[in-house]
Design a protein around this motif. Structure first.
Motif, PDB file in Angstrom:
ATOM      1  N   UNK A   1       0.803  -1.222   0.000  1.00  0.00           N
ATOM      2  CA  UNK A   1       0.000   0.000   0.000  1.00  0.00           C
ATOM      3  C   UNK A   1       0.834   1.270   0.000  1.00  0.00           C
ATOM      4  N   UNK A   2       2.031   1.242   0.596  1.00  0.00           N
ATOM      5  CA  UNK A   2       2.880   2.427   0.581  1.00  0.00           C
ATOM      6  C   UNK A   2       2.190   3.637   1.181  1.00  0.00           C
TER       7      UNK A   2
ATOM      8  N   UNK B   1      -4.077   3.854  -3.257  1.00  0.00           N
ATOM      9  CA  UNK B   1      -5.235   3.038  -3.601  1.00  0.00           C
ATOM     10  C   UNK B   1      -6.434   3.380  -2.728  1.00  0.00           C
ATOM     11  N   UNK B   2      -6.205   3.632  -1.444  1.00  0.00           N
ATOM     12  CA  UNK B   2      -7.308   4.003  -0.557  1.00  0.00           C
ATOM     13  C   UNK B   2      -7.951   5.305  -1.009  1.00  0.00           C
ATOM     14  N   UNK B   3      -7.118   6.295  -1.347  1.00  0.00           N
ATOM     15  CA  UNK B   3      -7.664   7.571  -1.808  1.00  0.00           C
ATOM     16  C   UNK B   3      -8.432   7.396  -3.111  1.00  0.00           C
TER      17      UNK B   3
ATOM     18  N   UNK C   1      -2.350  -2.940   3.098  1.00  0.00           N
ATOM     19  CA  UNK C   1      -1.359  -3.702   3.853  1.00  0.00           C
ATOM     20  C   UNK C   1       0.017  -3.104   3.611  1.00  0.00           C
ATOM     21  N   UNK C   2       0.727  -2.806   4.676  1.00  0.00           N
ATOM     22  CA  UNK C   2       2.078  -2.274   4.537  1.00  0.00           C
ATOM     23  C   UNK C   2       2.887  -2.643   5.772  1.00  0.00           C
ATOM     24  N   UNK C   3       4.190  -2.563   5.661  1.00  0.00           N
ATOM     25  CA  UNK C   3       5.067  -2.881   6.788  1.00  0.00           C
ATOM     26  C   UNK C   3       5.573  -1.604   7.426  1.00  0.00           C
TER      27      UNK C   3
ATOM     28  N   UNK D   1       7.737   3.786  11.267  1.00  0.00           N
ATOM     29  CA  UNK D   1       6.529   2.994  11.037  1.00  0.00           C
ATOM     30  C   UNK D   1       5.774   3.611   9.873  1.00  0.00           C
ATOM     31  N   UNK D   2       6.133   3.180   8.671  1.00  0.00           N
ATOM     32  CA  UNK D   2       5.512   3.703   7.459  1.00  0.00           C
ATOM     33  C   UNK D   2       4.011   3.437   7.449  1.00  0.00           C
TER      34      UNK D   2
END
Length: 380
Positions: free
Chosen positions: A204-205, A209-211, A229-231, A242-243
């Protein structure tokens, strides 16, 4: 001539510095959000070895094209410069000023001729790896929208510049590098989803995509949902990074609360969840009530809610099922269960179901073990 890295980023190296046209003596500031691709010999030192050439060498070889007929100003004092910065009358990259109050060495620009144009890199055909650039027959850049024939079903997209500008609009700073353009993702989702579909982005970075989902729902009244989903991307050097929390979820929160005209209609209720590994033998000791509650709601296909630890038990009523969880059952839970009417399917989760064996349960009420349910559900 630039690389998409901010001047405070460690990767910027010696790439943030002013350059000068030796023929006109006009100076040009570096974009704080996209430093020069080529390092400065003056900053790096004569004995520094680099993979390419220093900026001074490119300028000496006339490979840097300085803009003609541009606006040039001279600020006679720092106060005059600060005044220009505050009203936005300084060189810009798009809408972003390249001279800002918080930048170091602002005194350097006082008394110098400063150009408002943008230097370019002169590249020869013989130096190109390929004499042609690839073309897409499906995605058309917005700058080429007039090339689309009438009736053709084509995706029109912005560039990464658009992605960077949106990030700056939402966060007020360049919080993420190489953000995808919202227009591209929005149009891909438009063509590939229905109004009530779920869109999953495993990388997701910055949550572009959410926007895009939020914008489409605002446009056509859809009820699309997203899972981002992101790390954390933390490292030994940056253990608190915490990106996912600060950028991915931060963008969604920022869009939800903004009253900016472009984004005022965007909204999306969402839950921020963290995954961690737990041994099945330690479930009874390591799981928090909130984690249990979230897992049970997900198992029963219910929307996620916040667990209230001040209550003797938490209940989630839907049209089809009632979900109940009590971390430490007591008589208040017993009174609630025995008051339930017939017909509604009710699932009561406790750690020790045997403690409820003497309670009066309705025919539609089932008591389950938290430990056994989660172990059976998640153990492979």
């Amino acid at each position: 001539m630039t690389v998409n890295v901010g001047y405070l980023d460690k990767r910027a190296g010696k790439g943030f510095f002013p350059i000068q046209n030796p023929e006109t003596e006009i100076w040009y500031p570096c974009n704080p959000d996209s430093v020069w691709r080529y390092a400065s010999r003056a900053l790096s030192g004569e004995n520094t070895k680099i993979k390419t050439r220093f900026m001074e060498d490119w300028i000496a070889d006339r490979r840097i094209r300085f803009p003609p007929n541009e606006k040039v100003v001279v600020w006679s004092s720092k106060e005059e410069l600060l005044s220009a910065i505050r009203v936005g009358d300084v060189p810009k990259s798009g809408r972003s000023p390249m001279l800002r109050e918080e930048l170091p060495d602002l005194d350097f620009w006082v008394g110098k001729k400063v150009g408002f144009g943008t230097p370019r890199f002169k590249r020869y055909k013989k130096d190109l790896r390929s004499p042609t650039q690839p073309l897409s027959s499906w995605i058309t850049p917005r700058s080429e929208i007039d090339t689309i024939e009438a009736g053709v079903n084509a995706i029109v997209s912005g560039t990464n510049d658009e992605g960077a500008k949106v990030i700056k609009d939402v966060f007020g700073e360049k919080a993420f590098n190489y953000a995808k353009p919202v227009s591209l993702i929005r149009e891909l989702i438009r063509q590939s989803t229905g109004l009530a579909d779920i869109v999953l982005d495993f990388f997701a970075g910055s949550a572009t995509t959410a926007q895009a989902v939020m914008e489409l729902n605002a446009e056509d009244g859809g009820d699309r949902r997203f899972i981002m989903v992101s790390s954390t991307e933390r490292t030994e050097a940056e253990p608190d990074k915490n990106l996912c929390r600060d950028v991915t979820a931060g963008r969604i929160r920022g869009l939800n609360r903004t009253d900016d005209g472009k984004y005022a209609e965007l909204s999306a209720g969402f839950a921020y969840l963290v995954t961690r590994e737990i041994d099945f033998s330690d479930l009874d000791y390591d799981l928090t009530p909130q984690e249990v509650w979230s897992a049970l709601e997900a198992i029963h296909g219910l929307s996620l809610t916040v667990y209230d630890e001040t209550l003797p038990f938490n209940a989630h009523d839907s049209d089809d099922v009632t979900l109940v969880f009590s971390d430490r059952p007591d008589e208040r839970l017993r009174g609630y269960i025995e008051s339930l009417g017939p017909g509604q399917s009710t699932f009561v989760y406790v750690w020790a179901p045997g403690a409820l064996r003497d309670w009066t349960l309705g025919e539609a009420t089932e008591v389950r073990s938290v430990h056994d349910t989660l172990k059976q559900r998640f153990q492979q």
